[in-house]
Scaffold this motif. Structure first.
Motif, PDB file in Angstrom:
ATOM      1  N   THR A  29       0.966  -0.955  -0.008  1.00  0.00           N
ATOM      2  CA  THR A  29      -0.041  -0.023   0.023  1.00  0.00           C
ATOM      3  C   THR A  29       1.013   1.178  -0.131  1.00  0.00           C
ATOM      4  O   THR A  29       0.299   2.436  -0.260  1.00  0.00           O
ATOM      5  N   ARG A  30       2.191   1.069   0.474  1.00  0.00           N
ATOM      6  CA  ARG A  30       3.104   2.434   0.371  1.00  0.00           C
ATOM      7  C   ARG A  30       2.594   3.274   1.402  1.00  0.00           C
ATOM      8  O   ARG A  30       2.790   4.542   1.222  1.00  0.00           O
ATOM      9  N   SER A  31       1.938   2.700   2.396  1.00  0.00           N
ATOM     10  CA  SER A  31       1.169   3.667   3.466  1.00  0.00           C
ATOM     11  C   SER A  31       1.288   2.940   4.614  1.00  0.00           C
ATOM     12  O   SER A  31       0.778   1.957   5.000  1.00  0.00           O
ATOM     13  N   GLU A  32       1.935   3.609   5.791  1.00  0.00           N
ATOM     14  CA  GLU A  32       2.225   3.058   7.118  1.00  0.00           C
ATOM     15  C   GLU A  32       0.529   2.996   7.849  1.00  0.00           C
ATOM     16  O   GLU A  32       0.414   1.793   8.533  1.00  0.00           O
ATOM     17  N   GLN A  33      -0.099   4.191   7.579  1.00  0.00           N
ATOM     18  CA  GLN A  33      -1.405   4.132   8.110  1.00  0.00           C
ATOM     19  C   GLN A  33      -2.488   2.924   7.609  1.00  0.00           C
ATOM     20  O   GLN A  33      -2.927   2.215   8.486  1.00  0.00           O
ATOM     21  N   ASP A  34      -2.179   2.821   6.427  1.00  0.00           N
ATOM     22  CA  ASP A  34      -3.083   1.667   5.668  1.00  0.00           C
ATOM     23  C   ASP A  34      -2.710   0.452   6.254  1.00  0.00           C
ATOM     24  O   ASP A  34      -3.491  -0.497   6.322  1.00  0.00           O
ATOM     25  N   ALA A  35      -1.469   0.313   5.969  1.00  0.00           N
ATOM     26  CA  ALA A  35      -0.788  -0.915   6.544  1.00  0.00           C
ATOM     27  C   ALA A  35      -1.302  -1.512   7.793  1.00  0.00           C
ATOM     28  O   ALA A  35      -1.383  -2.385   8.208  1.00  0.00           O
ATOM     29  N   GLU A  36      -1.270  -0.415   8.848  1.00  0.00           N
ATOM     30  CA  GLU A  36      -1.829  -0.811  10.112  1.00  0.00           C
ATOM     31  C   GLU A  36      -3.061  -1.142  10.411  1.00  0.00           C
ATOM     32  O   GLU A  36      -3.514  -2.354  10.836  1.00  0.00           O
ATOM     33  N   ASP A  37      -3.957  -0.654   9.582  1.00  0.00           N
ATOM     34  CA  ASP A  37      -5.532  -0.773   9.522  1.00  0.00           C
ATOM     35  C   ASP A  37      -5.683  -2.272   8.672  1.00  0.00           C
ATOM     36  O   ASP A  37      -6.630  -3.133   9.051  1.00  0.00           O
ATOM     37  N   ILE A  38      -4.936  -2.342   7.741  1.00  0.00           N
ATOM     38  CA  ILE A  38      -4.785  -3.793   6.713  1.00  0.00           C
ATOM     39  C   ILE A  38      -4.626  -4.984   7.830  1.00  0.00           C
ATOM     40  O   ILE A  38      -5.184  -6.095   7.531  1.00  0.00           O
ATOM     41  N   VAL A  39      -3.434  -4.909   8.468  1.00  0.00           N
ATOM     42  CA  VAL A  39      -3.261  -5.809   9.279  1.00  0.00           C
ATOM     43  C   VAL A  39      -3.963  -6.295  10.480  1.00  0.00           C
ATOM     44  O   VAL A  39      -4.347  -7.313  10.755  1.00  0.00           O
ATOM     45  N   GLN A  40      -4.620  -5.128  11.184  1.00  0.00           N
ATOM     46  CA  GLN A  40      -5.612  -5.358  11.821  1.00  0.00           C
ATOM     47  C   GLN A  40      -6.875  -6.309  11.471  1.00  0.00           C
ATOM     48  O   GLN A  40      -7.287  -7.358  12.096  1.00  0.00           O
ATOM     49  N   GLU A  41      -7.113  -5.703  10.371  1.00  0.00           N
ATOM     50  CA  GLU A  41      -8.307  -6.554   9.469  1.00  0.00           C
ATOM     51  C   GLU A  41      -8.004  -7.846   9.082  1.00  0.00           C
ATOM     52  O   GLU A  41      -8.834  -8.714   9.095  1.00  0.00           O
ATOM     53  N   ALA A  42      -6.815  -7.854   8.723  1.00  0.00           N
ATOM     54  CA  ALA A  42      -6.362  -9.242   8.228  1.00  0.00           C
ATOM     55  C   ALA A  42      -6.521 -10.184   9.328  1.00  0.00           C
ATOM     56  O   ALA A  42      -6.825 -11.344   9.292  1.00  0.00           O
ATOM     57  N   TYR A  43      -6.133 -10.022  10.407  1.00  0.00           N
ATOM     58  CA  TYR A  43      -5.989 -10.599  11.789  1.00  0.00           C
ATOM     59  C   TYR A  43      -7.349 -10.996  12.150  1.00  0.00           C
ATOM     60  O   TYR A  43      -7.629 -12.245  12.667  1.00  0.00           O
ATOM     61  N   LEU A  44      -8.201 -10.261  12.089  1.00  0.00           N
ATOM     62  CA  LEU A  44      -9.729 -10.414  12.431  1.00  0.00           C
ATOM     63  C   LEU A  44     -10.094 -11.493  11.758  1.00  0.00           C
ATOM     64  O   LEU A  44     -10.854 -12.381  11.990  1.00  0.00           O
ATOM     65  N   ARG A  45     -10.006 -11.315  10.026  1.00  0.00           N
ATOM     66  CA  ARG A  45     -10.586 -12.302   9.303  1.00  0.00           C
ATOM     67  C   ARG A  45      -9.834 -13.843   9.526  1.00  0.00           C
ATOM     68  O   ARG A  45     -10.468 -14.606   9.576  1.00  0.00           O
ATOM     69  N   ALA A  46      -8.475 -13.552   9.603  1.00  0.00           N
ATOM     70  CA  ALA A  46      -7.679 -14.912   9.904  1.00  0.00           C
ATOM     71  C   ALA A  46      -8.485 -15.579  11.465  1.00  0.00           C
ATOM     72  O   ALA A  46      -8.733 -16.768  11.257  1.00  0.00           O
TER      73      ALA A  46
END
Lengths: 183, 248
Positions: A29-46
């Protein structure tokens, strides 16, 4: 009914991959903020789909989710980027011309490297990240990206070629300018 | 191995993805071929520069806690939802079950009980050894007996030639009304026939209750119930003969 044991077990298995997840998301994403949100979302899905996880490679499974989350997150932006064409055939293979590329490579700064990597189209950037930064095997990369093994290999070759051109091409022109200045 | 083949394998060679034999072949070729060796060196330089520059970005410290909190919250809410969902579906199941029980109850009061009434009447008469109030094998003697006792004139059929002689007739009370009851005999068995005016779907229904067979049908505005402990085939034969003779 989920029990505290399920959550504890989930964390035990998947939290060790937090850095890898963040790294991939950050580069995609080339964005640190987006990366954090995405990681949280990804872990929830996992966590939600954890019951369906039967495999042994938890890292690949998680990274595939991270990757998918990235693509659905900023689908708009990423699809725009992928339409930029690139005339690969115009470039000859680096290394055959006899330039001492390895010396040029060593003089490249971290910033230049970062920028060159970020400038790569997404599909090439992700494969460099997975192979060179995350040290994943071709098989693992194929599992995460849902690409055939052959595509993984060819895409990696093209990605490396692009990156080389981006770095050495820049350096070559700089060197010429320098030499020109000295004279 | 020629340069063209090695060129394709160079990346896999660098990433140590080749099998031992092929790795050896590539290595051998690189020793002797400067062009391919150069290409390989460039690739390796690229890889090294990517490795040495610490491009891997570690997750910020807060992210770990953020993820843990999110998972914890997710763990709580679904439980509640699942709880609500469970109780909702349990409630629906109870409601459905209640409705079913009630409909069965009401259904039985209009039909099943009739079956039981018919059978009870048959057995009771046998127990009391009081099968008939008018005793005759002649239908013409029985028919006038019903005059004035019922609001209708029951069709009475003689089946003596077929093995089902008439014994007589009586009145019974079924389905909240007085009904004509005719008693027939077959060998040593008694067949009781009840009939009264009613509308209904045509078609024969056969049942067996406590070892007795019951056969009911509606035709031309009359409902008939025949019950006996004879074989079901014999009862069925009786019914067919009766239907034929009544129709004529």
């Amino acid at each position: 009914m989920t029990t505290p044991n399920k959550r504890a077990y989930f964390e035990h298995v998947f939290l060790p991959h937090l850095d890898a997840a963040y790294n991939l998301a950050r580069w995609l994403t080339r964005s640190e903020q987006d990366a954090e949100d995405i990681v949280q979302e990804a872990y929830l899905r996992a966590f939600k789909y954890f019951d369906g996880f039967r495999g042994t490679d938890s890292r690949s499974w998680l990274l595939a989710i991270v990757r998918n989350t990235c693509f659905t997150w900023k689908q708009h932006e990423l699809s725009r980027e992928l339409t930029i064409p690139f005339e690969e055939d115009a470039y000859s293979d680096v290394g055959e011309s006899g330039n001492p590329e390895e010396l040029l490579m060593q003089s490249i700064s971290r910033q230049e490297l970062k920028e060159a990597l970020e400038a790569l189209p997404t599909q090439f950037r992700e494969i460099i990240v997975l192979r060179e930064l995350e040290d994943l095997s071709y098989k693992e990369i194929a599992a995460i990206t849902h690409l055939p093994l052959g595509t993984v290999m060819s895409r990696l070759a093209r990605a490396r070629k692009r990156l080389q051109h981006a770095l050495t091409g820049q350096k070559s022109s700089e060197k010429l300018a320098e030499e020109g200045g000295v004279k | 191995m020629n340069c063209h083949a090695v060129k394709d394998l160079l990346h896999a060679y660098l990433d140590e993805e080749l099998d031992t034999a092929t790795t050896g072949e590539v290595k051998q070729h690189l020793r002797t071929c400067p062009a391919c060796s150069q290409a390989y060196t460039s690739l390796r330089a690229l890889q090294q520069v990517l490795h040495t520059n610490n491009l891997s970005l570690p997750a910020p410290a807060s992210l770990r806690e953020r993820v843990q909190l999110a998972v914890y919250q997710e763990d709580q809410v679904p439980f509640f939802q699942r709880s609500v969902r469970f109780w909702l579906s349990a409630l629906v199941a109870i409601l459905v079950l209640t409705v079913l029980i009630f409909t069965q109850f009401f259904a039985s009061s209009s039909y099943n009980t009739l079956t039981q009434q018919v059978l009870a009447s048959h057995i009771h008469a046998l127990q009391q050894k009081h099968l008939v109030d008018v005793s005759s094998s002649d239908q013409h003697a029985i028919k006038p007996w019903f005059d004035g006792k019922l609001a209708y004139s029951p069709p009475i059929v003689d089946l003596a030639a077929e093995g089902f002689p008439l014994v007589g007739g009586r009145l019974d009370y079924l389905d909240r009304q007085s009904v004509a009851t005719l008693v027939y005999q077959h060998n040593q068995h008694v067949i009781t026939l009840f009939l009264w005016p009613a509308q209904g779907t045509e078609g024969i229904t056969l049942q067996t209750l406590q070892g007795y067979h019951l056969c009911s049908w509606t035709r031309s505005g009359m409902t008939y119930w025949a019950t006996s402990d004879v074989d079901i085939s014999q009862l069925h034969q009786f019914v067919i003969l009766l239907q034929q003779k009544v129709a004529t």
